[in-house]
Design a protein around this motif. Structure first.
Motif, short mmCIF file in Angstrom:
data_model
loop_
_atom_site.label_atom_id
_atom_site.label_comp_id
_atom_site.label_asym_id
_atom_site.label_seq_id
_atom_site.Cartn_x
_atom_site.Cartn_y
_atom_site.Cartn_z
N SER A 90 0.84 -1.20 0.00
CA SER A 90 0.00 0.00 0.00
C SER A 90 0.88 1.25 0.00
N LEU A 91 0.30 2.35 -0.50
CA LEU A 91 1.02 3.62 -0.49
C LEU A 91 1.38 4.02 0.93
N TYR A 92 0.46 3.78 1.85
CA TYR A 92 0.69 4.14 3.25
C TYR A 92 1.94 3.42 3.78
N ASP A 93 1.98 2.09 3.60
CA ASP A 93 3.11 1.33 4.14
C ASP A 93 4.41 1.77 3.48
N THR A 94 4.36 1.97 2.16
CA THR A 94 5.56 2.39 1.43
C THR A 94 6.08 3.71 1.96
N SER A 95 5.17 4.65 2.15
CA SER A 95 5.55 5.99 2.58
C SER A 95 6.14 5.98 3.98
N VAL A 96 5.50 5.26 4.91
CA VAL A 96 5.99 5.20 6.29
C VAL A 96 7.37 4.55 6.32
N VAL A 97 7.51 3.44 5.58
CA VAL A 97 8.76 2.69 5.63
C VAL A 97 9.91 3.48 4.99
N ILE A 98 9.69 3.97 3.77
CA ILE A 98 10.79 4.67 3.09
C ILE A 98 11.16 5.93 3.88
N SER A 99 10.16 6.68 4.32
CA SER A 99 10.49 7.94 4.99
C SER A 99 11.16 7.72 6.34
N SER A 100 11.07 6.51 6.88
CA SER A 100 11.77 6.24 8.15
C SER A 100 13.27 6.04 7.94
N MET A 101 13.69 5.93 6.66
CA MET A 101 15.11 5.62 6.41
C MET A 101 15.84 6.66 5.56
N VAL A 102 15.12 7.64 5.05
CA VAL A 102 15.77 8.62 4.17
C VAL A 102 15.47 10.05 4.65
N SER A 103 16.13 11.03 4.05
CA SER A 103 15.93 12.43 4.46
C SER A 103 14.96 13.18 3.56
N GLY A 104 14.66 12.60 2.40
CA GLY A 104 13.73 13.27 1.49
C GLY A 104 13.31 12.28 0.42
N ILE A 105 12.14 12.55 -0.19
CA ILE A 105 11.63 11.69 -1.26
C ILE A 105 11.30 12.58 -2.46
N VAL A 106 11.79 12.17 -3.61
CA VAL A 106 11.42 12.83 -4.87
C VAL A 106 10.64 11.77 -5.64
N ALA A 107 9.40 12.08 -6.04
CA ALA A 107 8.57 11.03 -6.64
C ALA A 107 7.91 11.47 -7.94
N ARG A 108 7.96 10.58 -8.92
CA ARG A 108 7.26 10.77 -10.20
C ARG A 108 6.19 9.69 -10.29
N VAL A 109 4.94 10.12 -10.34
CA VAL A 109 3.82 9.17 -10.27
C VAL A 109 2.82 9.46 -11.38
N GLY A 110 1.76 8.64 -11.44
CA GLY A 110 0.66 8.90 -12.37
C GLY A 110 -0.30 9.91 -11.75
N PRO A 111 -1.33 9.41 -11.08
CA PRO A 111 -2.35 10.32 -10.54
C PRO A 111 -1.81 11.23 -9.44
N HIS A 112 -2.28 12.47 -9.42
CA HIS A 112 -1.86 13.39 -8.36
C HIS A 112 -2.17 12.82 -6.97
N ALA A 113 -3.27 12.09 -6.85
CA ALA A 113 -3.65 11.52 -5.55
C ALA A 113 -2.53 10.64 -4.99
N ASP A 114 -1.77 9.99 -5.85
CA ASP A 114 -0.69 9.12 -5.37
C ASP A 114 0.38 9.92 -4.63
N ILE A 115 0.78 11.04 -5.22
CA ILE A 115 1.83 11.81 -4.55
C ILE A 115 1.27 12.52 -3.33
N ALA A 116 0.02 12.92 -3.41
CA ALA A 116 -0.62 13.57 -2.24
C ALA A 116 -0.69 12.57 -1.08
N ASN A 117 -1.02 11.32 -1.37
CA ASN A 117 -1.08 10.31 -0.31
C ASN A 117 0.30 9.96 0.22
N LEU A 118 1.24 9.86 -0.68
CA LEU A 118 2.63 9.59 -0.27
C LEU A 118 3.07 10.68 0.72
N ALA A 119 2.79 11.93 0.37
CA ALA A 119 3.22 13.06 1.20
C ALA A 119 2.49 13.06 2.55
#
Ligand code: CP
Ligand code: NVA
Length: 322
Positions: A90-119
């Motif tokens: 899920s986007l939620y799990d991906t976002s929580v996990v990746i952001s726990s290990m890095v200092s920033g995320i740069v993302a290229r996605v399809g629907p705007h909702a995907d990046i809004a949810n990631l953020a």
């Protein structure tokens, strides 16, 4: 829990002064950021920035990786074969996990909702590297290109007129919002049925001063333009509409003749975010002396440095270089 970070998903999130600062910083970094004396050269030392790309990219990947390296960090590229956002997890799990290990995320996605949810669920800043609705780092680079071509800082670009001739897409939406913020006059020609959607139009109108003139006749948009801009007629994800779109956009190719017929300013310049296809602009214009496309592409590097510095290093505080 710590305060949620400031993300950068669209130009609409910037004040006019913040937009001008990001643009002017990008232009300043063209001369300073790769020098050994640049104060931010170790700003990301021992830090990882995740680059999540679910679509192809040349400029955005090269410029964001280069930007992270210029600040001493490690860019970790994760393409669509490494991670399929929202598919294998899920986007939620991906976002929580990746952001726990890095200092920033740069993302290229399809629907705007995907990046809004990631953020929404990320504990570190998320920067939009293009979605179906916005492309903010491109607009920072485009306006930086204008400051360089016209020899004026971003806050003084308001005497210019930009004509967009082509599809109403992600690049155009953020450009209109940015033009509104800086008071740049903008005219947009799209074929019937391909206009700016009402919801985006409202967002553009809410973005500030300046005007957006819309028409279905390229010549009308071009009248008096200092800059003519276009982009592909078939954005990533629209491949199945290719035939229909090629027909709908007939007559929209940017050429010397079209600009002349429309009455562009005598020394008009041409811009295109690339990748370019032959149908939307003639070789004569694209490779000719009016074309700013290659400096515009290189400005993606300075734009990425300016943006990553502001949102990751300075945690969303946008200020001129010290
Ligand atoms: N202009 C731009 O974003 O190009 P890429 O798709 O190659 O990154
Ligand atoms: N509008 C294009 C821009 C590519 C940089 C797309 O979304 O494919």
């Amino acid at each position: 829990a710590s305060k949620s970070p400031r993300h950068f998903l669209s130009i609409s999130e910037l004040s006019p002064t913040e937009l001008s600062t990001l643009v002017n910083n990008a232009t300043a970094y063209k001369h300073s950021a790769l020098q050994p004396t640049w104060p931010q050269r170790n700003a990301l030392s021992n830090k990882t920035i995740a680059l999540l790309f679910s679509k192809l990219s040349t400029r955005t990947r090269v410029s964001t990786e280069g930007a992270v390296v210029a600040m001493g960090g490690h860019p970790m590229f994760l393409g669509k074969n490494d991670i399929q956002l929202g598919v294998n997890e899920s986007l939620y799990d991906t976002s929580v996990v990746i952001s726990s290990m890095v200092s920033g995320i740069v993302a290229r996605v399809g629907p705007h909702a995907d990046i809004a949810n990631l953020a929404k669920d990320s504990s570190v800043p998320v920067i939009n590297a293009l979605c179906d609705t916005y492309h903010p780092m491109q607009i920072v680079a485009d306006f930086a290109t204008l400051t360089q071509a016209f020899g004026t800082p971003a806050e003084k670009l308001n005497g210019l007129k930009i004509a967009w001739v082509g599809d109403a897409n992600n690049v155009l939406f953020d450009m209109c919002i940015g033009a509104r913020k800086l008071g740049i006059e903008m005219a947009v020609a799209t074929p019937k049925g391909y206009e700016i959607p009402a919801k985006i139009k409202d967002e553009v109108d809410a973005a500030g001063r300046g005007t957006i003139f819309e028409t279905n006749t390229p010549e009308e948009a071009i009248k008096g333009a200092n800059i003519v801009v276009t982009d592909t007629w078939i954005s990533m994800g629209q491949e199945s509409e290719k035939q229909k779109r090629l027909q709908a956009f007939a007559g929209y190719q940017v050429t010397e003749e079209l600009a002349k017929r429309g009455g562009a300013a005598e020394d008009w310049k041409f811009m295109h975010c690339l990748p370019r296809h032959q149908e939307e602009v003639s070789d004569e214009v694209f490779y000719g002396p009016r074309s700013l496309v290659f400096p515009e592409a290189q400005n993606r590097l300075w734009s990425a440095i300016s943006t990553i510095e502001a949102f990751v290093v300075n945690r969303g505080e946008i200020r001129p270089p010290k």
